[in-house]
Design an enzyme around this catalytic site. Structure first.
Site, PDB file in Angstrom:
ATOM      1  CG  ASP A  71      -2.828   0.396   1.220  1.00 49.71           C
ATOM      2  OD1 ASP A  71      -2.592   1.702   0.674  1.00 49.71           O
ATOM      3  OD2 ASP A  71      -3.220  -0.129   0.794  1.00 49.71           O
ATOM      4  CG  HIS A  94      -5.092   4.023   0.935  1.00 46.84           C
ATOM      5  ND1 HIS A  94      -5.264   2.874   0.979  1.00 46.84           N
ATOM      6  CD2 HIS A  94      -6.461   3.521   0.284  1.00 46.84           C
ATOM      7  CE1 HIS A  94      -5.633   2.132   0.169  1.00 46.84           C
ATOM      8  NE2 HIS A  94      -7.002   2.174  -0.057  1.00 46.84           N
ATOM      9  CG  ASP A 106     -13.129 -15.563  -4.551  1.00 48.86           C
ATOM     10  OD1 ASP A 106     -12.716 -16.350  -5.536  1.00 48.86           O
ATOM     11  OD2 ASP A 106     -11.716 -14.457  -4.746  1.00 48.86           O
ATOM     12  CB  SER A 109      -9.402   0.232  -0.444  1.00 50.18           C
ATOM     13  OG  SER A 109      -8.805   0.499  -1.082  1.00 50.18           O
TER      14      SER A 109
END
Length: 377
Positions: free
Chosen positions: A137, A168, A296, A322
């Site tokens: 990240d 973030h 998924d 995220s």
């Protein structure tokens, strides 16, 4: 009773265990009463049967020394032998953020205010202890109080500073393993900086970051990689995901925030990572979340309380797939400690098996309607 050609391997407890204590499970075809008669004739002075249990359960428990264990391991009646491991009650975090509550109960939340801090998170003992979670990240403020000295710096892409100059990555890491905001509250965080202060970077740096993980991860140590990032289809990115999973490393990827089919996004499109889309507190697909056959699982991703990078105690609310992805990274870390590690492909299936089915609204066709759950039934 005939003996098999090889001795049965004893299944070891991952944590504390009862001294010389074992649980023996018999084959369905075995005559339990006859087996126990046979066993009593072979019990040493230092061995005893503690529980025979009911006849319907083909199992019993006892304390057995090595000589008695040798008889049991050679018996054709015996299917499995377990060390008698300790059990723990689930713990609860009061005044928790909504996302933690949602992944630890099956029913929809009665409180629909995402900024309330009156929710309850129910989680297993030692959540994620001993599991390493690499966060690819913008970096992580490893000194943040959310990480309680469990975070370290791993690698920085060339030309970037070794700090989180965006925030973030710190937020993502706090959802995966923060002391207050996080799922796996005792897991370790390793910062891998591949994005700049604008939360952008090169695919080549992302591949290099994954390559670092493959070299840095301790063989045999349970490891998860969180990738709350993506690019247009890139086979090299997907290949690197595959190589990590072949080494037994679990990769979790965000589906993306463009409300498009994630099948064209790498690494989300990979069959080898757990791709996570986002839902909100009303159990509705987040309007920004990508979807499609590559998804998924869904997890909370709207108005999520996360750690900030402005100070060691900063917090803020943020949204995006995220922040849905690290919920699943944390769940996987907890599953590893609770139930044992699995191959990455098996873990994807296990996450799906434990999910709440058909709980979400506005799910596009050909997209799973499965909401992540930590197994607290």
């Amino acid at each position: 009773m005939s003996s098999p050609s090889t001795l049965i391997e004893i299944k070891r407890a991952s944590g504390d265990k009862k001294e010389s204590g074992y649980i023996v499970r018999l084959k369905d075809s075995a005559d339990k009463r006859a087996h126990l008669v046979w066993l009593r004739q072979r019990l040493s002075r230092n061995s005893s049967i503690t529980y025979e249990y009911s006849d319907a359960l083909k199992a019993y428990a006892g304390t057995f020394d090595e000589s008695t264990l040798e008889h049991l391991r050679a018996s054709s009646d015996v299917d499995e032998i377990y060390e008698d491991g300790i059990t723990h009650g689930y713990a609860q975090q009061l005044n928790a953020p909504w996302g933690l509550n949602r992944i630890s109960q099956r029913a929809r939340l009665a409180n629909q205010n995402a900024q309330d801090m009156t929710f309850v998170y129910t989680y297993p003992p030692s959540p994620g202890r001993g599991v390493d979670i690499y966060v690819l990240d913008t970096g992580v403020l490893i000194s943040h109080t959310e990480f309680d000295n469990r975070a370290r710096w791993g690698w920085t892409a060339p030309g970037l500073p070794s700090r989180d100059d965006n925030g973030h990555g710190t937020g993502v890491a706090s959802v995966a393993a923060g002391t207050y905001n996080g799922v796996a509250k005792e897991a370790n965080i390793i910062a891998v900086k591949v994005h700049n202060s604008n939360n952008a970077g090169w695919s080549s740096d992302v591949i290099a970051g994954m390559d670092f993980v493959g070299r840095d991860a301790t063989p045999g140590r349970p490891t998860v990689v969180n990738m709350s990032l993506g690019t247009e289809y890139n086979r090299a990115v997907d290949d690197q995901v595959y190589l990590l999973t072949q080494a037994g490393i679990h990769v979790v990827a965000a589906a993306g925030n463009s409300n498009i089919n994630a099948d064209g996004i790498s690494p989300a499109r990979s069959d080898y990572c757990t791709t996570v889309a986002a839902s909100d507190i009303t159990d509705t697909k987040a309007n920004f979340s990508n979807w499609g056959g590559s998804v998924d699982i869904f997890a909370p991703g709207v108005q999520i309380l996360v750690a900030g990078n402005a100070s060691t105690t900063a917090e803020r609310f943020d949204s995006g797939t995220s922040f849905a992805a690290p919920f699943v990274s944390g769940i996987i870390a907890c599953f590893i400690i609770q139930y044992g590690n699995r191959t990455p492909v098996q873990m994807i299936e296990y996450v799906q098996d434990m999910a709440v089915r058909n709980a979400l609204a506005d799910i596009p066709l050909a997209t799973v309607n499965w909401l992540a759950n930590n197994g607290n039934l």
